[in-house]
Write an enzyme that holds these catalytic residues in place. Structure first.
Site, PDB file in Angstrom:
ATOM      1  N   ASN A   1       0.879  -1.176   0.000  1.00 52.09           N
ATOM      2  CA  ASN A   1       0.000   0.000   0.000  1.00 52.09           C
ATOM      3  C   ASN A   1       0.908   1.215   0.000  1.00 52.09           C
ATOM      4  O   ASN A   1       1.743   1.373   0.879  1.00 52.09           O
ATOM      5  CB  ASN A   1      -0.901   0.024   1.231  1.00 52.09           C
ATOM      6  CG  ASN A   1      -1.662   1.349   1.321  1.00 52.09           C
ATOM      7  OD1 ASN A   1      -1.968   1.953   0.299  1.00 52.09           O
ATOM      8  ND2 ASN A   1      -1.915   1.819   2.538  1.00 52.09           N
TER       9      ASN A   1
ATOM     10  N   GLU B   1     -16.025  28.020   0.965  1.00 52.69           N
ATOM     11  CA  GLU B   1     -15.987  26.618   1.412  1.00 52.69           C
ATOM     12  C   GLU B   1     -16.234  26.544   2.917  1.00 52.69           C
ATOM     13  O   GLU B   1     -16.951  25.672   3.405  1.00 52.69           O
ATOM     14  CB  GLU B   1     -14.647  25.978   1.042  1.00 52.69           C
ATOM     15  CG  GLU B   1     -14.436  24.568   1.588  1.00 52.69           C
ATOM     16  CD  GLU B   1     -15.477  23.546   1.129  1.00 52.69           C
ATOM     17  OE1 GLU B   1     -16.270  23.855   0.218  1.00 52.69           O
ATOM     18  OE2 GLU B   1     -15.516  22.447   1.694  1.00 52.69           O
TER      19      GLU B   1
ATOM     20  N   LYS C   1     -19.236  24.327   4.715  1.00 47.70           N
ATOM     21  CA  LYS C   1     -18.926  23.317   5.740  1.00 47.70           C
ATOM     22  C   LYS C   1     -19.753  23.557   6.989  1.00 47.70           C
ATOM     23  O   LYS C   1     -20.364  22.662   7.549  1.00 47.70           O
ATOM     24  CB  LYS C   1     -17.431  23.357   6.098  1.00 47.70           C
ATOM     25  CG  LYS C   1     -16.528  22.703   5.119  1.00 47.70           C
ATOM     26  CD  LYS C   1     -16.453  21.208   5.279  1.00 47.70           C
ATOM     27  CE  LYS C   1     -17.031  20.341   4.202  1.00 47.70           C
ATOM     28  NZ  LYS C   1     -17.255  20.725   2.876  1.00 47.70           N
TER      29      LYS C   1
END
Ligand code: AGP
Length: 611
Positions: A102, A484, A488
């Site tokens: 990974n 933004e 939020k």
């Protein structure tokens, strides 16, 4: 993000590994595989594209394997499309070394060249096959697994959680990590490793968190840890008190908080995937450098936070690449009859890649023969499939309805596209270009620094509990941060909020400012800070409670402003990546304090596939 699992002990390994992979499904993937070594060290590998169930059925729930030592993987494609060939585990030609991984090996192409010159051939497009054969190279050279793994770590750059089986060492798993997570567990008569706690919680609550460059040897007798000099080191396990559901959140109370904290890793992965060894390689986007050189204008479109990313992109691309950029709300753009430039590029931003309005806007543009580029997070999503080119962000699946880490990864996409356009058009000098690249590689650590202020943000949120209206204001990129921030707050705390270009507030809306109204100003653009401060003073003189989020070196903030948050300095084009983290935390803590369902706010869906 990919997931890895390993087990060795007294049980048949495959069912344990498959069960662990199932607990990591939340990480998202497009293929899966398992390798099991029998008592003689023969290693059997089975892998399949698609969901884990396909592999489960293919192997009769793991019963078709024989052996008590195995590793497994769920793949979230980075290098190479989702396919049987690219699925992990990967192996050397002799099938005597098998690995799962990974992470992202940044210098994999150089390593691949080096191995090719030494006679190696490759069957897949993955960086993991290169990593596996690099281990093989050093094992053939030194004849000892720990040495082979440490030599791998000394030559491979990037991030990895790597688990390896050696035919010559049946019953043992060798593993190492750098920047990608890996946890280790010891159970009765065996040992386990995984990318995350949920995969091993069923077997043990005593978990070792490995640190960068620690090599781990797992055997039926337990685990041993070594440094790169192969000296044994001792580690203390952590007792996990979470339940299984909490474990999927990595012990965080909500997916949103977990994903906010994944942002340094996500930004690092997205930057490193495209920017390595000093070179910015966007060839995967299928837009030639000649084409990019000739782009006359750009339209960026999306919805919600994706649209807000476009507003940041407009400032950054116009300033760095000197191309006209407009940003359009997709649900409007799809119905307008926009006048497009001669060589217009339309960029569609969408985390899910399935938002109906954004998909419709994309189709409209394609119908008009306009070149389209998608910035998406979900592999193989509709928008990704239908656009001419795709920039896949490396955020991993985002569970919380309110986007955070995907938004941050999309910002990186904007920055890298701006840099590539500037590079091919020669609009920035070499020194400035190197400085931009350096700043981008430093962003993850700076985001981590901002996350360290979370208790200060939490305290502020508790002090703001009674606020009914919140105004976020800023100029330039700070305005893009404000829109933004406002979204939020609204979407998860249900507190009304508005975002305003700081200079625009006085043209009417300032009439809404009353005694105690929270006005949150963002000040990261030095040349504009003084003006925004004046706008904030105008609101303070009408009774507003003024809070400020400022870059460290911004000066001239009046003493009577009620609260000042500081974030580390960075290039002013990239400050949204730092400022937004404070605003995400502010919205999160206010939502928790108000007892809301943070991850699944009322009325909202993760992907709005209706118009
Ligand atoms: C953001 O927090 C919201 N969940 C919402 O505005 C979202 O950004 C918007 O619906 C677009 O979704 P997409 O990125 O999947 O297209």
């Amino acid at each position: 993000m990919c997931g890895i699992v390993g087990y060795t002990g007294g049980r048949q390994a495959a069912p344990v590994v498959l069960d662990g992979l199932a607990k990591l499904e939340y990480r998202g993937y497009d293929s899966a595989g398992v390798a099991v070594s029998d008592g003689d060290g023969n290693i059997d590998i089975k892998k399949a594209k698609g969901k884990l169930k396909i592999l489960f059925d293919l192997t009769d729930g793991g019963k078709s394997f024989n052996g008590t030592c195995g590793i497994g993987h769920t793949r979230w494609a980075t290098h190479g499309e989702p396919s049987q060939n690219n699925a992990h585990p990967h192996c050397n030609d002799e099938h005597t070394i098998v690995a799962v991984h990974n992470g992202i090996i940044e210098n994999y192409s150089q390593l691949k060249d080096k191995l090719t010159r030494r006679g190696y051939t490759f069957y897949s497009d993955t960086d993991t096959e290169v990593a596996t054969k690099l281990v093989d190279y050093y094992y053939k050279k030194h004849g000892e697994p720990l040495k082979a793994i440490s030599e791998f770590a000394l030559h491979a750059r990037g991030s990895y959680a790597l688990a390896v089986l050696f035919k010559d060492f049946p019953g043992e798993i060798f593993a190492i990590r750098k920047d990608s997570p890996m946890v280790i567990g010891v159970t009765d008569g065996g040992a386990l490793l995984a990318s995350d706690v949920p995969a091993i919680l069923k077997y043990t609550r005593n978990v070792y968190y490995t640190d960068n460059h620690e090599i781990v040897l797992l055997s039926k007798d337990g685990v041993a840890f070594y440094n790169l000099d192969r000296e044994e080191i001792s580690k203390t396990p952590t007792l996990i008190s979470w339940d299984a559901e909490a474990a999927e959140k990595g012990g965080w109370e909500h997916f949103m908080l977990k994903e906010i904290h994944e942002q340094p890793e996500v930004v690092r992965n997205t930057v490193n995937y495209f920017l390595h060894d000093g070179k910015l390689d966007l060839s995967e986007l299928q837009l030639s450098e000649d084409y990019l050189k000739g782009v006359s204008s750009i339209t960026i479109t999306g919805c919600g936070s994706a649209y807000h990313v476009g507003v940041v992109g407009q400032y950054v691309i116009e300033d760095i690449a000197r191309i006209p950029v407009r940003v359009e709300i997709a649900s409007e753009f799809r119905y307008r009859k926009p006048v497009l430039g001669g060589n217009e590029l339309v960029i569609v931003i969408s985390q899910s890649g399935e938002t109906a309005d954004s998909l419709a806007a994309l189709r409209e543009m394609k119908q008009q023969g306009v070149k389209t580029l998608a910035i998406v997070n979900v592999l193989g999503s509709s928008i990704a499939r239908e656009a001419d080119g795709v920039f896949y962000t490396k955020a991993g699946p985002e569970i919380s309805v309110a986007t955070t880490k995907a938004y941050s990864a999309q910002l990186i996409a904007m920055y890298l596209i701006a840099l590539k356009l500037a590079e091919v058009r020669g609009t920035v000098g070499a020194q400035q270009y190197s400085s931009f690249k350096r700043e981008l590689t430093e962003l993850p650590e700076k985001i981590a620094k901002v996350l360290e202020t979370k208790s200060e943000v939490q305290k502020f949120a508790s002090q703001m509990m009674d606020k009914k209206d919140v105004f976020f204001i800023g100029r330039g990129v700070d305005y893009a941060v404000s829109i933004e921030s406002s979204l939020k707050l609204k979407e998860i705390s249900y507190v009304h909020s508005e975002a305003y270009a700081a200079g625009e507030l006085k043209h009417g809306t300032i009439s809404l400012i009353e005694n105690g109204t929270l006005v949150f100003g963002t000040l990261t653009q030095k040349a504009l800070a003084e003006k925004t401060v004046s706008n904030l003073v105008e609101t303070a003189s009408r009774g507003a409670y003024v809070a400020v989020l400022a870059s460290q070196s911004v000066e001239g903030i009046p003493e009577n402003f009620k609260k000042v948050f500081h974030i580390p300095d960075t290039d002013e084009h990239f400050t949204a990546s730092l400022a937004v983290v404070v605003m995400q935390l502010f919205a999160y803590y206010l939502s928790v304090l108000r007892g809301n369902d943070v991850d699944k706010p009322r009325n909202l869906a993760k992907s709005v596939t209706v118009e």
